[in-house]
Design a protein around this motif. Structure first.
Motif, short mmCIF file in Angstrom:
data_model
loop_
_atom_site.label_atom_id
_atom_site.label_comp_id
_atom_site.label_asym_id
_atom_site.label_seq_id
_atom_site.Cartn_x
_atom_site.Cartn_y
_atom_site.Cartn_z
N GLU A 96 -7.99 -49.26 14.54
CA GLU A 96 -8.89 -50.18 13.79
C GLU A 96 -10.42 -49.85 14.08
N PRO A 97 -11.26 -50.09 12.98
CA PRO A 97 -12.77 -49.95 12.99
C PRO A 97 -13.37 -50.74 14.13
N LEU A 98 -14.45 -49.96 14.68
CA LEU A 98 -15.54 -50.75 15.49
C LEU A 98 -16.29 -51.56 14.96
N PRO A 99 -16.49 -52.90 15.66
CA PRO A 99 -17.48 -53.80 15.05
C PRO A 99 -18.85 -53.56 14.88
N TYR A 100 -19.42 -52.16 15.53
CA TYR A 100 -20.88 -52.06 15.68
C TYR A 100 -21.21 -50.64 15.24
N GLY A 101 -22.17 -50.45 14.96
CA GLY A 101 -22.67 -49.12 14.84
C GLY A 101 -22.27 -48.05 13.71
N SER A 102 -23.09 -46.99 13.54
CA SER A 102 -22.56 -45.86 12.91
C SER A 102 -22.49 -44.68 13.33
N GLY A 103 -22.69 -44.62 14.78
CA GLY A 103 -22.62 -43.56 15.65
C GLY A 103 -23.89 -42.88 15.67
N PRO A 104 -24.08 -41.63 16.39
CA PRO A 104 -25.42 -41.12 16.83
C PRO A 104 -25.66 -40.04 15.77
N VAL A 105 -26.81 -39.46 15.98
CA VAL A 105 -27.55 -38.39 14.92
C VAL A 105 -26.84 -37.12 15.56
N LEU A 106 -26.12 -36.43 15.19
CA LEU A 106 -25.96 -34.96 15.47
C LEU A 106 -26.99 -34.20 14.78
N ARG A 107 -27.51 -33.21 15.54
CA ARG A 107 -28.31 -32.27 14.98
C ARG A 107 -28.05 -30.66 15.34
N ARG A 205 -15.12 -31.89 8.70
CA ARG A 205 -15.12 -33.18 8.58
C ARG A 205 -16.21 -33.92 9.42
N VAL A 206 -16.75 -33.31 10.38
CA VAL A 206 -17.82 -33.67 11.22
C VAL A 206 -19.33 -33.55 10.26
N ARG A 207 -19.35 -32.84 9.41
CA ARG A 207 -20.41 -32.60 8.80
C ARG A 207 -21.06 -33.80 8.33
N GLY A 208 -20.37 -34.76 8.06
CA GLY A 208 -20.77 -36.10 7.54
C GLY A 208 -21.73 -36.89 8.33
N TRP A 209 -21.33 -36.35 9.63
CA TRP A 209 -22.50 -37.31 10.66
C TRP A 209 -23.53 -36.38 11.50
N VAL A 210 -23.87 -35.11 10.69
CA VAL A 210 -24.75 -34.41 10.87
C VAL A 210 -26.00 -34.74 10.01
N SER A 211 -27.23 -34.76 10.76
CA SER A 211 -28.39 -34.95 9.99
C SER A 211 -29.72 -33.98 10.10
N GLY A 212 -30.18 -33.56 9.15
CA GLY A 212 -31.29 -32.58 9.13
C GLY A 212 -30.69 -31.28 9.24
N ASP A 213 -31.76 -30.33 9.41
CA ASP A 213 -31.50 -28.83 9.66
C ASP A 213 -31.42 -28.42 11.00
N SER A 214 -32.45 -29.00 11.74
CA SER A 214 -32.56 -28.50 13.08
C SER A 214 -32.79 -29.63 14.10
N ALA A 215 -32.45 -29.33 15.24
CA ALA A 215 -32.45 -30.23 16.22
C ALA A 215 -34.26 -30.35 16.73
N VAL A 216 -34.58 -29.28 16.81
CA VAL A 216 -36.09 -29.21 17.28
C VAL A 216 -36.91 -28.44 16.35
N GLY A 217 -38.08 -28.36 16.66
CA GLY A 217 -39.26 -27.80 15.99
C GLY A 217 -39.10 -26.18 15.95
N SER A 218 -39.90 -25.65 15.35
CA SER A 218 -40.11 -24.21 15.29
C SER A 218 -40.54 -23.59 16.62
N ARG A 219 -41.26 -24.70 17.26
CA ARG A 219 -42.01 -23.88 18.55
C ARG A 219 -40.87 -23.65 19.83
N TRP A 220 -39.78 -24.10 19.57
CA TRP A 220 -38.57 -23.88 20.52
C TRP A 220 -37.80 -22.64 20.14
N ARG A 221 -38.34 -21.88 18.91
CA ARG A 221 -37.61 -20.57 18.62
C ARG A 221 -37.59 -19.54 19.60
#
Length: 223
Positions: A96-107, A205-221
């Motif tokens: 059954e679907p949960l009654p809250y939220g859309s999940g976290p941001v995966l990066r 299938r998990v790709r639909g919950w991934v946002s953006g290209d990178s979790a942190v900025g270029s300073r962490w490369r």
């Protein structure tokens, strides 16, 4: 940073006897991402076949009276460990679907990033759950597609009960991956996670919950 933002996404996965098998992370309102190995029968020589059973999904941030939601492995979302061990993923679909939220941001995580991260697991000694903190150490594991985690010397080390749990970035609350393995022996400071980039490679299938290209900025490369 407060842990409250991640509370509704944390899950404890139990079998039909209510025994803790490991952890998971809620995605959207009807799926839970975890490691495949925690769903396998706990007997020597068990085949890595897709389990044909339901699992209880205890929602840590929404404990309430009544039965826990139940889920089973979704079609096409069973990626058990093979000979090279690099893949160890499963996606549970809830009845059954949960009654809250859309999940976290995966990066996605850029190569060489070193971040302070935390995770919430369910070891036998603290079955209600406990936080652990580690720092990303760099590429490692089978095929170099995992990320090594170094535990803080004064905090709890990862052990059985943490597999499948989300790895939260301390600064942003983004999910960078899930815990997959730890060095055998209680108190070991070494463990590993499957980063988001590897997760979506083997479990598209998990790709639909991934946002953006990178979790942190270029300073962490990598320097």
């Amino acid at each position: 940073m407060s842990h409250s933002g991640s509370a509704q996404w944390r899950a404890c996965i139990r079998d039909d006897r209510a025994a803790i098998r490991g952890a998971g992370i809620v995605l959207g309102d009807r799926h839970v991402l975890t490691c495949a190995h925690i769903l396998l029968p706990q007997i020597a020589g068990a085949e890595a076949r897709r389990p044909d059973q339901d699992f209880q999904v205890e929602l840590v941030g929404h404990r309430a009276a009544g039965p826990a939601p139940r889920g089973r492995v979704s079609d096409g979302c069973w990626k058990p460990p093979q000979d090279d061990q690099r893949v160890d993923l499963a996606l549970l679909g809830l009845a059954e679907p949960l009654p809250y939220g859309s999940g976290p941001v995966l990066r996605r995580l850029p190569s060489g990033a070193r971040r302070a991260v935390r995770m919430f697991g369910f070891p036998a000694t603290v079955p209600t759950g406990v936080w652990a903190r580690t720092r990303l150490a760099g590429d490692g594991g089978p095929g170099g597609v995992w990320i090594q985690l170094d535990s803080e010397p004064t905090g709890p080390a990862l052990e059985p009960g943490f597999s499948g749990t989300a790895v939260f970035d301390e600064e942003t609350e983004h999910v960078l991956g899930i815990v997959v393995s730890y060095l055998a022996g209680r108190g070991s400071a070494l463990s590993w996670m499957i980063p988001v980039e590897t997760i979506i490679r083997y479990l598209p299938r998990v790709r639909g919950w991934v946002s953006g290209d990178s979790a942190v900025g270029s300073r962490w490369r990598r320097a």
